[in-house]
Design an enzyme around this catalytic site. Sequence first.
Site, mmCIF file in Angstrom:
data_model
loop_
_atom_site.group_PDB
_atom_site.id
_atom_site.type_symbol
_atom_site.label_atom_id
_atom_site.label_comp_id
_atom_site.label_asym_id
_atom_site.label_seq_id
_atom_site.Cartn_x
_atom_site.Cartn_y
_atom_site.Cartn_z
ATOM 1 N N ASP A 27 45.587 29.880 35.590
ATOM 2 C CA ASP A 27 46.983 30.105 35.977
ATOM 3 C C ASP A 27 47.689 28.754 36.125
ATOM 4 O O ASP A 27 47.081 27.777 36.563
ATOM 5 C CB ASP A 27 47.044 30.863 37.313
ATOM 6 C CG ASP A 27 46.311 32.193 37.239
ATOM 7 O OD1 ASP A 27 46.612 32.980 36.339
ATOM 8 O OD2 ASP A 27 45.407 32.423 38.058
ATOM 9 N N ASP B 118 40.147 33.266 34.501
ATOM 10 C CA ASP B 118 41.381 32.959 33.772
ATOM 11 C C ASP B 118 42.016 31.706 34.366
ATOM 12 O O ASP B 118 41.584 31.217 35.403
ATOM 13 C CB ASP B 118 42.363 34.146 33.823
ATOM 14 C CG ASP B 118 42.564 34.667 35.228
ATOM 15 O OD1 ASP B 118 42.512 33.856 36.179
ATOM 16 O OD2 ASP B 118 42.773 35.881 35.390
ATOM 17 N N ASP C 159 48.460 33.229 48.784
ATOM 18 C CA ASP C 159 47.799 34.056 49.793
ATOM 19 C C ASP C 159 46.827 33.303 50.703
ATOM 20 O O ASP C 159 46.989 33.269 51.912
ATOM 21 C CB ASP C 159 47.158 35.306 49.168
ATOM 22 C CG ASP C 159 46.323 35.033 47.925
ATOM 23 O OD1 ASP C 159 46.118 33.850 47.587
ATOM 24 O OD2 ASP C 159 45.868 36.004 47.286
HETATM 25 P P1 ATP Z 1 40.932 35.784 40.005
HETATM 26 O O1 ATP Z 1 41.804 35.471 38.803
HETATM 27 O O2 ATP Z 1 39.584 35.188 39.960
HETATM 28 O O3 ATP Z 1 40.954 37.224 40.369
HETATM 29 P P2 ATP Z 1 42.993 34.338 41.383
HETATM 30 O O4 ATP Z 1 43.028 33.713 42.744
HETATM 31 O O5 ATP Z 1 43.249 33.442 40.225
HETATM 32 O O6 ATP Z 1 41.601 35.061 41.271
HETATM 33 P P3 ATP Z 1 45.200 35.858 40.413
HETATM 34 O O7 ATP Z 1 45.528 37.281 40.658
HETATM 35 O O8 ATP Z 1 44.917 35.398 39.039
HETATM 36 O O9 ATP Z 1 44.001 35.534 41.393
HETATM 37 O O10 ATP Z 1 46.405 35.010 41.022
HETATM 38 C C1 ATP Z 1 46.589 33.613 40.809
HETATM 39 C C2 ATP Z 1 47.099 32.955 42.068
HETATM 40 O O11 ATP Z 1 48.346 33.528 42.452
HETATM 41 C C3 ATP Z 1 46.204 33.128 43.291
HETATM 42 O O12 ATP Z 1 45.172 32.196 43.334
HETATM 43 C C4 ATP Z 1 47.193 32.961 44.426
HETATM 44 O O13 ATP Z 1 47.484 31.591 44.651
HETATM 45 C C5 ATP Z 1 48.441 33.630 43.867
HETATM 46 N N1 ATP Z 1 48.489 35.061 44.239
HETATM 47 C C6 ATP Z 1 47.998 36.101 43.540
HETATM 48 N N2 ATP Z 1 48.209 37.273 44.165
HETATM 49 C C7 ATP Z 1 48.861 36.966 45.300
HETATM 50 C C8 ATP Z 1 49.382 37.732 46.383
HETATM 51 N N3 ATP Z 1 49.241 39.053 46.409
HETATM 52 N N4 ATP Z 1 50.020 37.070 47.372
HETATM 53 C C9 ATP Z 1 50.166 35.727 47.342
HETATM 54 N N5 ATP Z 1 49.694 34.947 46.363
HETATM 55 C C10 ATP Z 1 49.051 35.549 45.356
HETATM 56 MG MG MG Z 2 43.480 34.003 38.190
#
Ligand code: ATP
Ligand code: MG
Length: 439
Positions: free
Chosen positions: A85, A83, A163
Amino acid sequence: MIQCSYIHEDSAIIRHLFNTLFKKYKKKISPHVLIPANQHSITTKQISRNALNVLHRLQQHKFTAYLVGGCIRDIVLGVHPKDFDIATNATPEEIKKLFRNCIIIGRRFRLAHVRFGREVIEVTTFRAGDHKKSLTHRITAKHGMLLRDNIYGCIEEDVWRRDFTINALYYNTMDQTIIDYCEGMRDLKQRSLRIIGDPATRFKEDPVRLLRAIRFAVKLKGHIEPSTAAVMKEAAPLLEHVSPARLLDETLKLFNNGYALPNYRLLEEYNLFAQLFPQTAQSTYPAKNKWLTLCCASTDKRFQQKKTTSPTFLFASLLWPALMVTRPRRTITYSEAIRTLLRQQQNRIILPKRYTLGIQELWMLQTKFIRIRPDDISYLMQHPRFRAAYDFLLLRAEIDSNCVQSAQWWTHFITADANTKTALIAQLSNRKTQHEPIN
Ligand code: ATP
Ligand code: MG
């Protein structure tokens, strides 16, 4: 260093001031954190059209907006992002005004979802950093977990709230630069998963980061950087404070993404599997590790073959070793044991009713599959859970010699022509039935 203003979700006047300030600061990103287009491989072709449209519309309205997080990480790794963001200085309300297909979600972190059919673009407002002024709007529980964090800031602060360094890369579509404040690109190249800031504090703030650490380390096919790894085992019990609904999402992401086996192994290494499945972890079922390894490997194989992987089957598999030891003195029935186990598991991971009903059916069918009664066969063959229960039996047969004969009988029966089927049923009627060891 840019001085950032603090803004709370309810304050419209400050919001206006905040936006005005940011328009002024927009050009002030320090050049040493910028990676120009000719030094990285990301191009707009790799980005979803819908995400580009959202960015464009925000930028047209003079907001700052960047792609951020997993999508940048994945493109650099050569993986297609799951996805896209976006991070922006527009508040959720301002975002909602620009997009009719937008809803605001979240309580802990309020953010906007802009929907395009099945694709959802998640748009978050830059969050503020740790600052005394912000404490009134950042609510923390006794054990240090952030319960609410809706104070908005600027990109320079937002980056430290993320994170891991590899998740804290921003991409500016206006000039194709990557903005990298915490050496995320270096860590990506070295396949090193490093938490931003003080590891113990960051895991305490949000223990789900422990599970994310496992998932991303496996995705990187790399390692967890030593100072991040050093606190993880000790921090594992903090997962008790996380809501069972959030743990369902994270567990599915860990076991349903094609990397169930490496994720399971790393979860075990960091004492995290026991936090998600305490009954399974405590089970003394002798074939436990063999079974869990087999189930994870089989889920990954199905994923690679683009076959469906159902959460019902997954949870039935992961909880099976716990069910196998629930009736040592047979003081309760098989169905009571199932109900008790599922009830206990709900304290950790919420399982929607459609999952628990499915798990119960799948497990109940195991008994009928082994104690084959001619009268049950047509009912079993038409049961909606037949295929899943049969696949489950085949897995059991790989580790339990008591199931081999039944598995072979069913495989023979399913693939036989009508005459052979009749003959197989007749043979059954003339024979003493086998006994299910767990019944
Ligand atoms: P994926 O979508 O592949 O699972 P992602 O890194 O994009 O991985 P998301 O849950 O979509 O994960 O979150 C988008 C972004 O928001 C992350 O890359 C991170 O920068 C931030 N983020 C998400 N969850 C947390 C958290 N628990 N603490 C701090 N930052 C977070
Ligand atoms: Mg994501």
